[in-house]
Enzyme design. Structure first.
Site, PDB file in Angstrom:
ATOM      1  N   SER A  84      46.561  20.768  70.625  1.00 10.09           N
ATOM      2  CA  SER A  84      47.103  19.920  71.014  1.00 10.09           C
ATOM      3  C   SER A  84      45.102  19.502  71.849  1.00 10.09           C
ATOM      4  O   SER A  84      45.487  20.365  72.777  1.00 10.09           O
ATOM      5  CB  SER A  84      47.802  19.126  71.539  1.00 10.09           C
ATOM      6  OG  SER A  84      47.992  18.726  72.523  1.00 10.09           O
ATOM      7  N   TYR A 109      54.997  23.985  76.222  1.00  7.90           N
ATOM      8  CA  TYR A 109      53.931  23.231  75.128  1.00  7.90           C
ATOM      9  C   TYR A 109      52.381  23.493  75.048  1.00  7.90           C
ATOM     10  O   TYR A 109      52.242  23.346  74.363  1.00  7.90           O
ATOM     11  CB  TYR A 109      53.912  22.100  75.585  1.00  7.90           C
ATOM     12  CG  TYR A 109      53.434  21.155  74.018  1.00  7.90           C
ATOM     13  CD1 TYR A 109      54.170  20.865  72.933  1.00  7.90           C
ATOM     14  CD2 TYR A 109      52.900  20.082  74.340  1.00  7.90           C
ATOM     15  CE1 TYR A 109      53.306  20.392  71.991  1.00  7.90           C
ATOM     16  CE2 TYR A 109      51.975  19.047  73.250  1.00  7.90           C
ATOM     17  CZ  TYR A 109      52.025  19.449  72.349  1.00  7.90           C
ATOM     18  OH  TYR A 109      51.709  18.725  71.056  1.00  7.90           O
TER      19      TYR A 109
HETATM   20  P1  NAP Z   1      56.822  14.262  65.072  1.00  8.93           P
HETATM   21  O1  NAP Z   1      55.928  12.868  64.870  1.00  8.93           O
HETATM   22  O2  NAP Z   1      57.366  14.491  66.181  1.00  8.93           O
HETATM   23  O3  NAP Z   1      56.405  14.994  63.931  1.00  8.93           O
HETATM   24  C1  NAP Z   1      56.458  16.021  63.681  1.00  8.93           C
HETATM   25  C2  NAP Z   1      56.606  16.712  62.591  1.00  8.93           C
HETATM   26  O4  NAP Z   1      56.837  18.251  62.363  1.00  8.93           O
HETATM   27  C3  NAP Z   1      57.958  16.280  61.655  1.00  8.93           C
HETATM   28  O5  NAP Z   1      57.337  16.265  60.014  1.00  8.93           O
HETATM   29  C4  NAP Z   1      59.230  16.674  62.113  1.00  8.93           C
HETATM   30  O6  NAP Z   1      59.693  17.634  60.609  1.00  8.93           O
HETATM   31  C5  NAP Z   1      58.078  18.949  61.860  1.00  8.93           C
HETATM   32  N1  NAP Z   1      59.075  19.783  62.328  1.00  8.93           N
HETATM   33  C6  NAP Z   1      59.048  19.702  63.205  1.00  8.93           C
HETATM   34  N2  NAP Z   1      60.606  21.143  63.662  1.00  8.93           N
HETATM   35  C7  NAP Z   1      60.035  21.514  62.168  1.00  8.93           C
HETATM   36  C8  NAP Z   1      60.760  22.657  62.145  1.00  8.93           C
HETATM   37  N3  NAP Z   1      60.481  23.277  63.134  1.00  8.93           N
HETATM   38  N4  NAP Z   1      60.286  23.347  61.040  1.00  8.93           N
HETATM   39  C9  NAP Z   1      59.749  22.358  59.627  1.00  8.93           C
HETATM   40  N5  NAP Z   1      59.030  21.181  60.936  1.00  8.93           N
HETATM   41  C10 NAP Z   1      59.385  20.735  61.584  1.00  8.93           C
HETATM   42  O7  NAP Z   1      55.408  14.328  65.490  1.00  8.93           O
HETATM   43  P2  NAP Z   1      53.965  13.645  65.559  1.00  8.93           P
HETATM   44  O8  NAP Z   1      53.511  13.474  66.601  1.00  8.93           O
HETATM   45  O9  NAP Z   1      53.324  13.724  64.242  1.00  8.93           O
HETATM   46  O10 NAP Z   1      53.079  16.060  64.996  1.00  8.93           O
HETATM   47  C11 NAP Z   1      52.534  16.556  64.817  1.00  8.93           C
HETATM   48  C12 NAP Z   1      51.983  17.725  65.528  1.00  8.93           C
HETATM   49  O11 NAP Z   1      50.930  17.120  66.759  1.00  8.93           O
HETATM   50  C13 NAP Z   1      52.494  18.852  66.223  1.00  8.93           C
HETATM   51  O12 NAP Z   1      52.300  20.071  65.779  1.00  8.93           O
HETATM   52  C14 NAP Z   1      52.273  18.414  67.712  1.00  8.93           C
HETATM   53  O13 NAP Z   1      52.522  19.476  68.799  1.00  8.93           O
HETATM   54  C15 NAP Z   1      50.965  17.952  67.118  1.00  8.93           C
HETATM   55  N6  NAP Z   1      50.424  16.755  67.796  1.00  8.93           N
HETATM   56  C16 NAP Z   1      51.071  15.603  68.580  1.00  8.93           C
HETATM   57  C17 NAP Z   1      50.128  14.780  69.468  1.00  8.93           C
HETATM   58  C18 NAP Z   1      50.511  12.786  69.390  1.00  8.93           C
HETATM   59  O14 NAP Z   1      50.048  12.776  70.131  1.00  8.93           O
HETATM   60  N7  NAP Z   1      51.687  12.775  68.953  1.00  8.93           N
HETATM   61  C19 NAP Z   1      48.825  15.497  69.939  1.00  8.93           C
HETATM   62  C20 NAP Z   1      48.635  16.529  70.332  1.00  8.93           C
HETATM   63  C21 NAP Z   1      49.390  16.744  69.239  1.00  8.93           C
HETATM   64  P3  NAP Z   1      60.816  17.612  60.221  1.00  8.93           P
HETATM   65  O15 NAP Z   1      62.510  16.794  61.585  1.00  8.93           O
HETATM   66  O16 NAP Z   1      61.702  15.874  59.251  1.00  8.93           O
HETATM   67  O17 NAP Z   1      61.225  18.593  59.962  1.00  8.93           O
END
Ligand code: NAP
Length: 255
Positions: free
Chosen positions: A147, A157
């Site tokens: 990120s 984070y």
């Molecule tokens: P999201 O919509 O909240 O989805 C998170 C995903 O991670 C879900 O599929 C969730 O599945 C899974 N997850 C969470 N905890 C888990 C665990 N303990 N074991 C297995 N799976 C787990 O978030 P997102 O925005 O798609 O984020 C995806 C990645 O991108 C993350 O690493 C986040 O830090 C990174 N990121 C996001 C952003 C943003 O703006 N959205 C920016 C920079 C980086 P379950 O709940 O089904 O387990």
């Protein structure tokens, strides 16, 4: 090689963590659309099963892998199952992540463990467990979702994501002997459940967008497109990089 072949993932076998929603779901669909068979890991089995049906509709193999990556001793066995289900592993995408402890005001040990074990420990253990399978494959790659929060001092984070960036750089050197490329992505704001609280706060959202050259947030599909590229022969010379996909926000300090 024809230019289309450069992005062809036919015959590639990819494991995606956090595939049930958001960016991970888009990555899984994107990789399968480019020709890969996929193993879908997360905690929500129903959502994974729905996605698997959609991916099988593309004519690709999709295995469902219930997994909590923060339970570190379960990560290795899950990787073994994914490799068994797909007949090997060429691509590992460590995408599962949680938001939390974005500041330093309320420190809480269980929350600290949740954020660090999910965002960093799960990545480390998955890379180690996947290494022998990736070493057996040709042109294999690990893609870790970090990120831009890593570069902006966003509490625990941000520190967990900085750890992912650092790990990726180190692994790109150490895993090179096994022919494994390692790359991290550093997305800016992406429209997913994780960032719903930002979109619900118009003032905060506007401030952030005013510090973003593209003036908008990203779609999950835009992150997935980069992952497809990184998993493909077109990215054969890309390793050890931390690639920002942030719409031109990297040099601004507003979160
Ligand atoms: P999201 O919509 O909240 O989805 C998170 C995903 O991670 C879900 O599929 C969730 O599945 C899974 N997850 C969470 N905890 C888990 C665990 N303990 N074991 C297995 N799976 C787990 O978030 P997102 O925005 O798609 O984020 C995806 C990645 O991108 C993350 O690493 C986040 O830090 C990174 N990121 C996001 C952003 C943003 O703006 N959205 C920016 C920079 C980086 P379950 O709940 O089904 O387990």
């Amino acid at each position: 090689m024809k230019s289309n072949d450069l992005f062809d993932l036919s015959g590639r076998r990819a494991l995606i963590t956090g595939a049930s929603r958001g960016i991970g779901r888009a990555i899984a669909f994107g990789l399968a659309s480019a020709g890969a068979d996929v193993a879908l890991a997360a905690r929500d089995k129903e959502r994974l099963a729905e996605l698997a049906v959609a991916i099988r509709g593309l004519g690709k193999n999709a295995c469902v892998l219930p997994l909590d990556v923060s339970k570190l001793d379960t990560v290795g066995p899950a990787i073994d199952m994914a490799a068994a289900g797909l007949g090997g592993l060429d691509v590992l995408v460590n995408n599962a992540g949680v938001n939390g402890l974005g500041g330093f005001d309320v420190m809480d040990a269980p929350e600290f463990d949740r954020v660090m074990d999910t965002n960093f420990g799960g990545v480390l253990f998955a890379c180690e467990a996947a290494r022998p399978y990736l070493a057996d494959a040709e042109n294999s790659v690990i893609i870790n979702i970090g990120s831009i929060a890593a570069t902006k001092g966003v509490g625990v984070y941000g520190a967990s994501k900085a750890a992912v960036h650092s790990l990726t750089r180190g692994m790109s050197r150490d895993f090179a002997v096994d022919g494994i490329r390692c790359v991290a992505l550093a997305p800016g704001q992406v429209e997913t459940d994780m960032t719903a609280h930002v979109r619900a706060d118009p003032e905060r959202l506007q401030l952030m967008l005013s510090h973003t050259a593209r003036g908008r947030v990203a779609t999950p599909e835009e992150i997935a497109a980069t992952v497809v590229y990184l998993a493909s022969p077109a990215a054969d010379f890309v390793s050890g990089a931390v690639l920002a996909i942030d719409g031109g926000r990297d040099f601004f300090s507003v979160q």
